[in-house]
Design an enzyme around this catalytic site. Structure first.
Site, PDB file in Angstrom:
ATOM      1  N   ASN A  92       1.447   9.806  -0.105  1.00 54.27           N
ATOM      2  CA  ASN A  92       0.254  10.059   0.688  1.00 54.27           C
ATOM      3  C   ASN A  92      -0.799   9.006   0.357  1.00 54.27           C
ATOM      4  O   ASN A  92      -0.921   8.557  -0.782  1.00 54.27           O
ATOM      5  CB  ASN A  92      -0.281  11.477   0.467  1.00 54.27           C
ATOM      6  CG  ASN A  92      -0.725  11.731  -0.960  1.00 54.27           C
ATOM      7  OD1 ASN A  92      -0.118  11.232  -1.899  1.00 54.27           O
ATOM      8  ND2 ASN A  92      -1.786  12.508  -1.125  1.00 54.27           N
ATOM      9  N   PHE A  93      -1.550   8.599   1.358  1.00 50.48           N
ATOM     10  CA  PHE A  93      -2.546   7.536   1.185  1.00 50.48           C
ATOM     11  C   PHE A  93      -3.893   8.157   0.838  1.00 50.48           C
ATOM     12  O   PHE A  93      -4.407   9.008   1.566  1.00 50.48           O
ATOM     13  CB  PHE A  93      -2.672   6.701   2.459  1.00 50.48           C
ATOM     14  CG  PHE A  93      -3.679   5.590   2.347  1.00 50.48           C
ATOM     15  CD1 PHE A  93      -3.343   4.406   1.722  1.00 50.48           C
ATOM     16  CD2 PHE A  93      -4.965   5.738   2.862  1.00 50.48           C
ATOM     17  CE1 PHE A  93      -4.268   3.377   1.606  1.00 50.48           C
ATOM     18  CE2 PHE A  93      -5.896   4.712   2.755  1.00 50.48           C
ATOM     19  CZ  PHE A  93      -5.542   3.532   2.124  1.00 50.48           C
ATOM     20  N   LEU A  94      -4.450   7.721  -0.280  1.00 48.11           N
ATOM     21  CA  LEU A  94      -5.751   8.216  -0.714  1.00 48.11           C
ATOM     22  C   LEU A  94      -6.694   7.033  -0.890  1.00 48.11           C
ATOM     23  O   LEU A  94      -6.494   6.215  -1.796  1.00 48.11           O
ATOM     24  CB  LEU A  94      -5.627   8.970  -2.040  1.00 48.11           C
ATOM     25  CG  LEU A  94      -4.796  10.258  -2.029  1.00 48.11           C
ATOM     26  CD1 LEU A  94      -4.618  10.776  -3.452  1.00 48.11           C
ATOM     27  CD2 LEU A  94      -5.471  11.314  -1.162  1.00 48.11           C
ATOM     28  N   ASP A 195       1.610   3.818 -18.928  1.00 46.89           N
ATOM     29  CA  ASP A 195       1.142   2.510 -18.445  1.00 46.89           C
ATOM     30  C   ASP A 195      -0.310   2.648 -17.995  1.00 46.89           C
ATOM     31  O   ASP A 195      -0.671   2.308 -16.875  1.00 46.89           O
ATOM     32  CB  ASP A 195       2.027   2.021 -17.298  1.00 46.89           C
ATOM     33  CG  ASP A 195       1.826   0.540 -16.987  1.00 46.89           C
ATOM     34  OD1 ASP A 195       1.144  -0.149 -17.768  1.00 46.89           O
ATOM     35  OD2 ASP A 195       2.342   0.068 -15.953  1.00 46.89           O
TER      36      ASP A 195
END
Length: 288
Positions: A92-94, A195
């Site tokens: 999903n693009f946030l 990371d």
């Protein structure tokens, strides 16, 4: 390629998803990254060669591991697939911006602490190997932290560098020194991000978010150490963390050892000035 991605995404969503916009996003050293949209719903797509499919599957498993803790916020996996010549993962693009303000930095520090305190595990490692950037990260289970970190982190990176013709001394001697310095440190195994530099943390409409994990069960100090290696974290982040999970005595010295792993990984991936940085770090550790 995009037609195949659109078709597979439509099958996953169970409605026709026709890509009318795609924007190439900067910042990806390993993958080609895009934002796609059908005019209503936007998604984040990472694309690589077809043989990268297994790495995307490992990434998805790492996201699943961290999401089950209900602590830190991560992107939601939508689809992993491949075309004739490429592999891809869709999340999903946030929309995000840098995590800089004090309130959300404090909040993320607390969320990370809750991650580190979550669950119970008796050994160090993970059920599967994963990747730190482009480098394979072995995660075979070990009962002793000093053995796990000295061999599967420092020794592993040094061996990879030796195969490229780069040496910083006798590998066995360096590994032995690291193991000896960690010998009496037996931390409770924590599920860590793995990371956690500032480029893998941001602020979304839902609050702080992190991504691109390389997680395993290890010493929680490893995550905190890496936040200090490249900087970029507000002082409130550390206050938020220690209000929940104070760092134990000896962290400052262990930090040098833990960050050597990431410096060596940068030597393997990028070379350049990281080689000198690694030598200085090794010399410092050997002098303890």
């Amino acid at each position: 390629m995009w037609q195949a991605i659109s078709q597979q995404l439509s099958e996953t969503l169970m409605f026709s998803y026709d890509i009318v916009e795609k924007v190439h996003l900067s910042g990806g050293d390993i993958n080609e990254c895009y934002m796609i949209s059908d005019g209503e719903q936007r998604y984040f797509v990472k694309i690589n060669s077809k043989d990268f499919l297994s790495k995307f599957q490992v990434e998805a498993e790492n996201l699943r591991l961290l999401r089950q803790t209900d602590s830190v916020t991560l992107p939601e996996l939508v689809l992993i697939g491949n075309t004739k010549s490429n592999a891809f993962i869709i999340l999903n693009f946030l929309p995000t911006k840098p995590l800089e303000d004090t309130e959300n930095s404090y909040k993320f520090g607390q969320q990370l602490a809750y991650l580190h305190l979550w669950g119970e595990q008796k050994e160090y490692g993970c059920d599967q190997d994963n990747y730190l950037g482009a480098t394979l990260q072995p995660n075979a289970w070990h009962k002793k932290w000093s053995t796990f970190f000295s061999e599967q982190r420092i020794g592993w990176q040094l061996q990879l560098l030796k195969e490229k013709g780069v040496t910083f001394g006798v590998i066995d001697e360096i590994v032995e020194v690291v193991a000896r310095q960690l010998l009496n440190h037996n931390p409770r195994p924590s599920l860590i991000h793995g990371d956690l530099w500032h480029g893998n943390v941001a602020l979304s409409a839902f609050g702080p978010i992190c991504y691109d994990p390389a997680c395993y069960w290890g010493d929680r100090e490893c995550d905190i150490a890496m936040t200090e290696l490249f900087g970029g974290f507000n002082a409130e982040f550390y206050r938020g963390y220690e209000d929940i999970a104070p760092l134990p005595f000896g962290y400052t010295q262990r930090k040098e050892i833990y960050n050597l792993y990431h410096i060596l990984n940068h030597c393997n991936q990028f070379g350049g000035h990281y080689l000198e940085q690694a030598q200085k770090s090794i010399d410092k550790i050997l002098s303890y």
